[in-house]
Design a protein around this motif. Structure first.
Motif, PDB file in Angstrom:
ATOM      1  N   ASN A  68      40.949  49.168  24.431  1.00 27.17           N
ATOM      2  CA  ASN A  68      41.269  48.139  23.418  1.00 27.17           C
ATOM      3  C   ASN A  68      42.477  48.509  22.572  1.00 27.17           C
ATOM      4  O   ASN A  68      42.501  48.247  21.361  1.00 27.17           O
ATOM      5  N   ARG A  69      43.479  49.109  23.182  1.00 28.23           N
ATOM      6  CA  ARG A  69      44.709  49.430  22.471  1.00 28.23           C
ATOM      7  C   ARG A  69      45.541  48.159  22.346  1.00 28.23           C
ATOM      8  O   ARG A  69      45.919  47.548  23.348  1.00 28.23           O
ATOM      9  N   LYS A  70      45.824  47.749  21.127  1.00 31.52           N
ATOM     10  CA  LYS A  70      46.457  46.459  20.883  1.00 31.52           C
ATOM     11  C   LYS A  70      47.965  46.483  21.120  1.00 31.52           C
ATOM     12  O   LYS A  70      48.558  45.475  21.484  1.00 31.52           O
ATOM     13  N   ASP A  71      48.603  47.606  20.884  1.00 30.33           N
ATOM     14  CA  ASP A  71      50.067  47.679  20.956  1.00 30.33           C
ATOM     15  C   ASP A  71      50.535  48.275  22.277  1.00 30.33           C
ATOM     16  O   ASP A  71      51.498  49.032  22.316  1.00 30.33           O
ATOM     17  N   SER A  72      49.864  47.935  23.367  1.00 29.74           N
ATOM     18  CA  SER A  72      50.107  48.602  24.649  1.00 29.74           C
ATOM     19  C   SER A  72      51.546  48.444  25.130  1.00 29.74           C
ATOM     20  O   SER A  72      52.156  49.402  25.615  1.00 29.74           O
ATOM     21  N   LYS A  73      52.137  47.260  24.987  1.00 30.51           N
ATOM     22  CA  LYS A  73      53.497  47.049  25.478  1.00 30.51           C
ATOM     23  C   LYS A  73      54.501  47.850  24.661  1.00 30.51           C
ATOM     24  O   LYS A  73      55.436  48.443  25.208  1.00 30.51           O
ATOM     25  N   LEU A  74      54.316  47.875  23.349  1.00 25.40           N
ATOM     26  CA  LEU A  74      55.238  48.624  22.499  1.00 25.40           C
ATOM     27  C   LEU A  74      55.096  50.122  22.727  1.00 25.40           C
ATOM     28  O   LEU A  74      56.083  50.852  22.775  1.00 25.40           O
ATOM     29  N   LEU A  75      53.859  50.591  22.884  1.00 27.04           N
ATOM     30  CA  LEU A  75      53.637  52.015  23.155  1.00 27.04           C
ATOM     31  C   LEU A  75      54.292  52.412  24.469  1.00 27.04           C
ATOM     32  O   LEU A  75      54.944  53.459  24.559  1.00 27.04           O
ATOM     33  N   ALA A  76      54.130  51.577  25.496  1.00 25.12           N
ATOM     34  CA  ALA A  76      54.722  51.877  26.801  1.00 25.12           C
ATOM     35  C   ALA A  76      56.242  51.938  26.704  1.00 25.12           C
ATOM     36  O   ALA A  76      56.888  52.795  27.326  1.00 25.12           O
ATOM     37  N   LEU A  77      56.841  51.045  25.911  1.00 26.40           N
ATOM     38  CA  LEU A  77      58.293  51.021  25.760  1.00 26.40           C
ATOM     39  C   LEU A  77      58.793  52.260  25.018  1.00 26.40           C
ATOM     40  O   LEU A  77      59.758  52.900  25.435  1.00 26.40           O
ATOM     41  N   ASN A  78      58.123  52.623  23.938  1.00 29.56           N
ATOM     42  CA  ASN A  78      58.596  53.739  23.108  1.00 29.56           C
ATOM     43  C   ASN A  78      58.308  55.098  23.716  1.00 29.56           C
ATOM     44  O   ASN A  78      59.114  56.029  23.586  1.00 29.56           O
ATOM     45  N   ARG A  79      57.181  55.244  24.361  1.00 29.07           N
ATOM     46  CA  ARG A  79      56.770  56.577  24.803  1.00 29.07           C
ATOM     47  C   ARG A  79      57.082  56.854  26.264  1.00 29.07           C
ATOM     48  O   ARG A  79      57.234  58.016  26.655  1.00 29.07           O
ATOM     49  N   TYR A  80      57.175  55.809  27.084  1.00 30.61           N
ATOM     50  CA  TYR A  80      57.259  56.062  28.519  1.00 30.61           C
ATOM     51  C   TYR A  80      58.457  55.434  29.230  1.00 30.61           C
ATOM     52  O   TYR A  80      58.777  55.848  30.349  1.00 30.61           O
ATOM     53  N   TYR A  81      59.110  54.453  28.622  1.00 27.80           N
ATOM     54  CA  TYR A  81      60.153  53.762  29.381  1.00 27.80           C
ATOM     55  C   TYR A  81      61.274  54.730  29.755  1.00 27.80           C
ATOM     56  O   TYR A  81      61.748  55.516  28.924  1.00 27.80           O
ATOM     57  N   ASP A  82      61.690  54.660  31.002  1.00 26.88           N
ATOM     58  CA  ASP A  82      62.709  55.564  31.523  1.00 26.88           C
ATOM     59  C   ASP A  82      64.079  54.898  31.447  1.00 26.88           C
ATOM     60  O   ASP A  82      64.365  53.970  32.197  1.00 26.88           O
ATOM     61  N   PHE A  83      64.911  55.362  30.528  1.00 32.51           N
ATOM     62  CA  PHE A  83      66.278  54.858  30.407  1.00 32.51           C
ATOM     63  C   PHE A  83      67.254  55.646  31.283  1.00 32.51           C
ATOM     64  O   PHE A  83      68.457  55.573  31.087  1.00 32.51           O
ATOM     65  N   GLY A  84      66.723  56.401  32.225  1.00 29.16           N
ATOM     66  CA  GLY A  84      67.571  57.096  33.184  1.00 29.16           C
ATOM     67  C   GLY A  84      68.243  58.343  32.652  1.00 29.16           C
ATOM     68  O   GLY A  84      69.255  58.794  33.192  1.00 29.16           O
ATOM     69  N   THR A  85      67.656  58.945  31.607  1.00 26.37           N
ATOM     70  CA  THR A  85      68.299  60.106  30.980  1.00 26.37           C
ATOM     71  C   THR A  85      68.142  61.392  31.788  1.00 26.37           C
ATOM     72  O   THR A  85      68.917  62.329  31.605  1.00 26.37           O
ATOM     73  N   LEU A  86      67.145  61.468  32.675  1.00 24.78           N
ATOM     74  CA  LEU A  86      66.917  62.706  33.433  1.00 24.78           C
ATOM     75  C   LEU A  86      68.144  63.106  34.238  1.00 24.78           C
ATOM     76  O   LEU A  86      68.521  64.278  34.280  1.00 24.78           O
ATOM     77  N   LYS A  87      68.764  62.133  34.881  1.00 22.38           N
ATOM     78  CA  LYS A  87      69.950  62.437  35.699  1.00 22.38           C
ATOM     79  C   LYS A  87      71.048  63.076  34.851  1.00 22.38           C
ATOM     80  O   LYS A  87      71.678  64.066  35.258  1.00 22.38           O
ATOM     81  N   TYR A  88      71.248  62.550  33.662  1.00 25.80           N
ATOM     82  CA  TYR A  88      72.299  63.074  32.787  1.00 25.80           C
ATOM     83  C   TYR A  88      71.879  64.399  32.157  1.00 25.80           C
ATOM     84  O   TYR A  88      72.729  65.263  31.900  1.00 25.80           O
ATOM     85  N   SER A  89      70.591  64.565  31.926  1.00 24.67           N
ATOM     86  CA  SER A  89      70.113  65.844  31.413  1.00 24.67           C
ATOM     87  C   SER A  89      70.378  66.943  32.436  1.00 24.67           C
ATOM     88  O   SER A  89      70.839  68.042  32.086  1.00 24.67           O
ATOM     89  N   MET A  90      70.129  66.641  33.714  1.00 27.00           N
ATOM     90  CA  MET A  90      70.401  67.638  34.756  1.00 27.00           C
ATOM     91  C   MET A  90      71.895  67.891  34.912  1.00 27.00           C
ATOM     92  O   MET A  90      72.320  69.026  35.159  1.00 27.00           O
ATOM     93  N   ARG A  91      72.701  66.846  34.765  1.00 23.31           N
ATOM     94  CA  ARG A  91      74.148  67.054  34.788  1.00 23.31           C
ATOM     95  C   ARG A  91      74.561  68.002  33.663  1.00 23.31           C
ATOM     96  O   ARG A  91      75.395  68.888  33.844  1.00 23.31           O
ATOM     97  N   SER A  92      73.967  67.790  32.498  1.00 23.64           N
ATOM     98  CA  SER A  92      74.333  68.613  31.342  1.00 23.64           C
ATOM     99  C   SER A  92      73.902  70.066  31.538  1.00 23.64           C
ATOM    100  O   SER A  92      74.605  70.990  31.101  1.00 23.64           O
ATOM    101  N   VAL A  93      72.766  70.269  32.193  1.00 21.10           N
ATOM    102  CA  VAL A  93      72.304  71.635  32.470  1.00 21.10           C
ATOM    103  C   VAL A  93      73.284  72.328  33.410  1.00 21.10           C
ATOM    104  O   VAL A  93      73.644  73.495  33.218  1.00 21.10           O
ATOM    105  N   GLN A  94      73.720  71.610  34.448  1.00 21.25           N
ATOM    106  CA  GLN A  94      74.672  72.209  35.384  1.00 21.25           C
ATOM    107  C   GLN A  94      75.980  72.559  34.676  1.00 21.25           C
ATOM    108  O   GLN A  94      76.594  73.600  34.954  1.00 21.25           O
ATOM    109  N   GLN A  95      76.407  71.731  33.743  1.00 22.22           N
ATOM    110  CA  GLN A  95      77.682  71.963  33.082  1.00 22.22           C
ATOM    111  C   GLN A  95      77.607  73.015  31.976  1.00 22.22           C
ATOM    112  O   GLN A  95      78.534  73.807  31.818  1.00 22.22           O
TER     113      GLN A  95
END
Length: 421
Positions: A68-95
């Protein structure tokens, strides 16, 4: 020996155990093995979830509806949505930090479409491989996953955990985590933990005294202090004191530490990459076994979870004070800390967001932070079309900062993004 230096304390002297905003150097002697070349090998661990995946969204929504979590869509957007940052994080680690031996990517079975999985320097680790109790799965809790990181097969003795929303923007060296003599560098935010009620400080819970001001739900009914006592709950108006699951988990861990090591004021570790030692990790898991098991069972972040960063770095302090695990520490009069920027991703209009990204790019060039943390902070759910526009703008910024693909990326033909930055 643990030394306090009054000259760096910014708090009243009636709190002699308060740790000030300095860097601590803690000698690690947890394992008695003779030092080998492998002791200098350090792996990097990412915990990643593709929250934009349709199957993941379906499973998460189904679970949130079941509780019965009422804010499920907002929680999913804030906590889990993938804006594709992993690829750039790995690029930054290599550099900027290409000294890691290997990268371990913990996922729930998802694999980024762009990831080159045949690289010898990266390994996918699934939740199924880590969780000894399979009934804890599926999980949507990063805290639950963190609690099992030390189980990764082949993981180096010391390893760094970094979330995919951290983008390195200048050189980060092993010396940023440990000294040449093997001492941990520990960074804390300045200031006290929040009080758990209007008249109860966090160090008063589990302090051996039953206090009515601490006998509230937020203060976990004063821990074990009032068991067997005939006491009425505090009538303090605590309605305005509300904690999200993250702050709640820090307070819960503080209460556990009060009970285990004695009540004292403790501080919150700063954000960023964190260095861990498997031996200390395992010691914590055994010492707090019941709560470790509970943390693993929670499907989403929970206020009664153990907060790993708070537990780990405060344990280093406790161990040095009490002489546990052969860890010694000296407080160093040094205000050095991470240099980093926060990038808040929210519902700004297109003009405001692009101005924000331009400013971020200039700040990186001028201030030369070591990393940037991108944080989702939406106040309301937005459409998929709006999300794609935001994602495109963010990628345009990161492509300018990190144009070179990493060795972990497959060569995929993509339409060039038109940047307004």
């Amino acid at each position: 020996m643990y030394a306090y230096r009054k000259t760096v304390s910014c708090y009243p002297t009636e709190h002699p155990n308060l740790l000030s905003d300095v860097m601590f150097f803690l000698t690690l002697g947890i394992l008695s093995d003779k030092k080998t070349e492998r002791d200098n090998e350090v792996d990097l661990v990412y915990i990643w979830i593709n929250g934009s995946d349709s199957q993941f969204k379906y499973n998460l929504t189904k679970y949130l509806q079941s509780i019965n979590r009422k804010d499920s869509k907002l929680l999913a957007l804030n906590r889990y949505y993938d804006f594709g940052t992993l690829k750039y994080s790995m690029r930054s680690v290599q550099q900027y930090a290409n000294w890691f031996r290997r990268i371990y990517l913990i996922t729930n079975g998802q694999i980024p479409y762009w990831l080159k999985t045949d690289s010898s320097r990266i390994k996918i680790v699934t939740h199924e491989e880590l969780f000894p109790n399979k009934s804890d799965l599926p999980t949507f809790s990063f805290q639950a996953v963190e609690s099992h990181m030390f189980r990764i097969k082949g993981l180096s003795k010391r390893f760094i955990c970094m979330y995919d929303d951290i983008i390195l923007t200048s050189k980060v060296a092993l010396e940023d985590f440990v000294t040449s003599s093997g001492k941990f560098k520990v960074r804390f935010f300045p200031g006290d933990l929040e009080s758990c009620s209007l008249n109860c400080r966090s160090e008063n819970v589990n302090n051996g005294k039953c206090e009515r001001s601490c006998y509230t739900k937020n203060c976990e009914w004063d821990g074990d202090d009032c068991i067997g006592k005939n006491i009425e709950p505090s009538q303090d108006n605590n309605e305005n004191i509300k904690f999200d699951s993250y702050k709640g988990s820090i307070l819960h861990t503080q209460f556990l530490f009060n009970k285990e090591f004695g009540p004292r004021i403790r501080e919150i570790p700063r954000g960023g990459p964190h260095l861990y030692d498997k031996g200390i990790f395992k010691h914590l898991q055994v010492r707090f076994q019941d709560d470790w098991v509970k943390t693993s069972t929670y499907k989403i972040r929970h206020d009664k979870s153990i907060n790993l960063q708070f537990a780990y770095y405060n344990f280093l302090i406790e161990a040095s004070i009490l002489g546990l695990q052969n860890i010694s520490a000296d407080q160093i009069e040094n205000t050095e800390s991470w240099r980093y920027l926060m990038l808040t991703i929210d519902s700004k209009n297109d003009f405001e967001r692009r101005q924000q990204l331009k400013t971020t790019k200039k700040d990186i060039e001028l201030k030369k932070p070591q990393f940037l943390i991108a944080v989702n902070k939406f106040k309301e759910h937005i459409s998929g079309e709006r999300i794609r526009v935001i994602e495109k703008d963010i990628h345009a910024l990161f492509d300018k900062l990190l144009p070179e693909p990493s060795i972990f990326e497959e060569q995929i033909e993509l339409t060039s993004l038109v940047s307004s930055i």
